[in-house]
Design an enzyme around this catalytic site. Structure first.
Site, PDB file in Angstrom:
ATOM      1  N   LYS A 260      29.670  55.321  46.967  1.00  0.00           N
ATOM      2  CA  LYS A 260      29.537  54.644  45.678  1.00  0.00           C
ATOM      3  C   LYS A 260      29.682  53.136  45.869  1.00  0.00           C
ATOM      4  O   LYS A 260      30.201  52.684  46.899  1.00  0.00           O
ATOM      5  CB  LYS A 260      30.615  55.154  44.721  1.00  0.00           C
ATOM      6  CG  LYS A 260      32.033  54.943  45.252  1.00  0.00           C
ATOM      7  CD  LYS A 260      33.061  55.626  44.379  1.00  0.00           C
ATOM      8  CE  LYS A 260      34.454  55.419  44.955  1.00  0.00           C
ATOM      9  NZ  LYS A 260      35.462  56.200  44.246  1.00  0.00           N
ATOM     10  N   TYR A 489      35.640  20.101  42.361  1.00  0.00           N
ATOM     11  CA  TYR A 489      35.521  20.093  40.902  1.00  0.00           C
ATOM     12  C   TYR A 489      36.862  19.851  40.218  1.00  0.00           C
ATOM     13  O   TYR A 489      37.887  20.366  40.638  1.00  0.00           O
ATOM     14  CB  TYR A 489      34.998  21.451  40.420  1.00  0.00           C
ATOM     15  CG  TYR A 489      33.496  21.580  40.517  1.00  0.00           C
ATOM     16  CD1 TYR A 489      32.649  20.659  39.902  1.00  0.00           C
ATOM     17  CD2 TYR A 489      32.937  22.644  41.219  1.00  0.00           C
ATOM     18  CE1 TYR A 489      31.271  20.802  39.989  1.00  0.00           C
ATOM     19  CE2 TYR A 489      31.564  22.793  41.297  1.00  0.00           C
ATOM     20  CZ  TYR A 489      30.733  21.870  40.685  1.00  0.00           C
ATOM     21  OH  TYR A 489      29.374  22.008  40.766  1.00  0.00           O
TER      22      TYR A 489
END
Ligand SMILES: *Cc1c(COP(=O)(O)O)cnc(C)c1O
Length: 594
Positions: A260, A489
């Site tokens: 999965k 940033y």
């Protein structure tokens, strides 16, 4: 327990440093590219020379020596034959190529044995309709050209190669021996100049050339340009781990491999093909789409789908996917889809009943079972493949009593269902940690997840597993940052003194969490930790290399064997499952097999 049962009638022989071993290795000395081994067998000293120094080859050679001794070979013969061994340096890599092709690059050796191993690997790649081999002359085989290529031709045919591109005068001279689609070139330059690369479409391509033919020029053209961050997956290690857990099972117990979430981040058909090739019994995915992808890639193993929903029932039925049924609503949806199926289903649908034993996630509860079995008995178009449940805390010792309670309740619930049907229904409850810690609860099958991918769920087991996934990148640029400047940033990091930083092309869009910003996380450069400075950006991040000698282009490790993902997960306050499955699809996966 499993070992005792399986091996009880076998005679065991051992080798190692331990004085109790049947063949005791006393010393291994590396001299001039060779290894001199001194050993003790049945009170006799036996010495021989292995013509390698790398540990894998030495280990292999010692296995052989031990086997020969146990089989009664004369040490003189062993000594002689050891010297005749030659290196098979092999490293098969599967990479994404141009025009939807996959490229297996094996230009490290060119002899018929390594060709047949590489062809075997090619043959496992069922995801492409066409299999193509680009092969050069085979040098120094010591055999007659015609005889050699007759063998090559039969190998290619036996392994379903559709297309051959031969490069070199010798293979070209034997063109008549090959029956598949074929073309020939005198050398690599000739091939590159004349070949129409756009004609390769959705093919699995094996590149196998002697060094002299410089096939790296071809692989550069065939490989898709990738950004420099890759997740490298060691397929041998994955199989080692599969077999390790297999050895813990009572004979006859099946394995369902959990693939999965893109096989816990490591790939879809690439992993599933390998598991299929190594005879895993079942695969399991979360969504019908994942199962559909596997079917399209030629996976024929039974596949359980855990979260089938209304929109995907049709996909399930069309692709022979087996849904987990966890509620009456889900069952009714399935029944409706079956009766509306265009033309009628050719055979009953196999389902897997999920029962809830205390996790309070999906599943039927004890009081639902009478109604459930009645409804199932009334529908001849549904058969039960298995009944299963999931443990909530199989790795946590503190909750072992609860886990045992879950196992007991599962026994009761599964018996209640199985007793109503006259065919075999598989029962299963164990996940990775469960396999290691509750061997008495193996029932008919186990569901192996995270540990297949090399992450032990029980601490003392990590050493038995092999490392599977390595996330690496490279330094794009190095900068000096004067004291008092800020980095990144929002100017969240301020240099308190002069420093050096590296910019690395991996960011939160690749799966490097932004929570690692400003000193929380670290990457590794030339063996040293480099703390993240500033905020992690979308596509890159900055790390402090003030104390590290590094150059632009150097490798950067996010996690690897030596820098475990468990530590990264710890820094992040999460578990390895989240880190692995969070590596985004744009990070190229590169597979290799030694
Ligand atoms: C994911 C999953 C597993 C595998 O768990 P691991 O801890 O990764 O071994 C087993 N069963 C179910 C139902 C799962 O969802």
């Amino acid at each position: 327990i499993a070992k005792d049962i399986i091996l009880s009638e076998k005679q065991l022989s051992t080798w190692g440093n331990n004085p109790k071993a049947d063949l005791q290795i006393i010393s291994k000395k590396k001299i001039n590219g060779k290894t001199e081994v001194k050993s003790l067998y049945k009170n006799k000293t036996i010495s021989f020379t292995i013509p390698f120094t790398d540990s894998a080859s030495i280990e292999n050679a010692l296995h052989c020596a031990a086997s020969m001794l146990f089989l009664g070979y004369d040490p003189v013969i062993i000594k002689k034959r050891m010297l005749a061994l030659c290196q098979v340096a092999m490293r098969l890599e599967l990479k994404e190529g141009i025009n939807g092709c996959s490229i297996i690059n094996d230009s490290y050796s060119s002899d018929i044995t390594s060709l047949s191993i590489a062809l075997d690997f090619l043959n496992q790649q069922k995801q492409h309709p066409t299999r193509t081999v680009i092969l050069s002359d085979i040098l120094q085989s010591g055999r007659k050209t015609e005889e050699l290529f007759t063998e090559v031709a039969s190998l290619l045919e036996g392994l379903n190669v559709d297309k051959l591109i031969g490069i070199g005068p010798e293979i070209s001279s034997q063109r008549g021996l090959f029956s598949m689609q074929k073309s020939f070139y005198t050398d690599t330059e000739d091939f590159i100049n004349r070949f129409d690369f756009a004609s390769l479409q959705n093919e699995a391509i094996l590149l196998k050339g002697a060094r002299k033919f410089a096939f790296e020029k071809i692989s550069r053209i065939l490989q898709q340009k990738t950004h420099e961050t890759i997740l490298e997956i060691n397929l041998d290690a994955l199989i080692h781990n599969l077999n390790y857990y297999r050895s813990k099972l009572v004979r006859g117990t099946k394995i369902m491999a959990m693939v999965k979430a893109f096989s816990y981040g490591s790939g879809s058909f690439e992993i599933a093909s390998l598991l299929q090739y190594h005879h895993t019994d079942y695969l399991s995915v979360a969504y019908a789409d994942e199962g559909y992808e596997l079917r399209k890639a030629g996976i024929t193993l039974p596949i359980m789908v855990m979260n089938a929903d209304e929109q995907s029932v049709e996909t399930l039925l069309r692709n022979d996917l087996e849904p987990e049924i966890y509620s009456f609503r889900m069952l009714t949806l399935l029944e409706e889809a079956i009766s509306n199926y265009n033309g009628g289903l050719p055979q009953p649908v196999k389902i897997h009943i999920k029962v809830d034993t205390g996790m309070y996630r999906l599943g039927f509860e004890l009081q639902d079972l009478d109604k459930l079995t009645k409804q199932l008995m009334d529908n001849p178009m549904i058969t039960i493949g298995s009944v299963f449940s999931h443990l909530a805390a199989s790795e946590v010792r503190f909750h072992d009593d609860f886990t045992r309670y879950q196992i007991d309740l599962f026994k009761k619930m599964s018996e209640k269902i199985c007793s109503q049907f006259d065919y075999k229904i598989l029962c299963h409850i164990l996940n990775s940690a469960g396999i290691s810690r509750f061997p008495e609860a193996q029932f008919d099958m186990v569901r192996l997840g995270i540990s297949l991918y090399g992450i032990a769920s029980v601490e003392n087991e990590q050493h038995a597993l092999e490392h599977v996934s390595t996330l690496r990148s490279t330094i794009s640029q190095i900068k000096k940052v004067p004291a008092n400047e800020t980095i990144g940033y929002n100017r969240q990091w301020k240099a308190t003194k002069d420093m050096a930083i590296a910019i690395v092309p991996i960011g939160y869009a690749d799966g490097l969490s932004r929570r690692l910003s400003n000193g929380i996380g670290k990457l590794f450069i030339n063996g040293h930790p480099a703390p993240v400075v500033g905020n992690v950006c979308m596509d890159m991040c900055m790390v402090d290399i003030s104390k590290i000698e590094a150059s632009e282009g150097d490798e950067v490790i996010v996690f690897s064997k030596d820098h475990p993902i468990t530590e990264l997960a710890h820094d992040l306050g999460t578990i390895p499952y989240e880190v692995l499955t969070g590596i985004s699809r744009r990070v190229k996966r590169v597979y290799f097999q030694e």
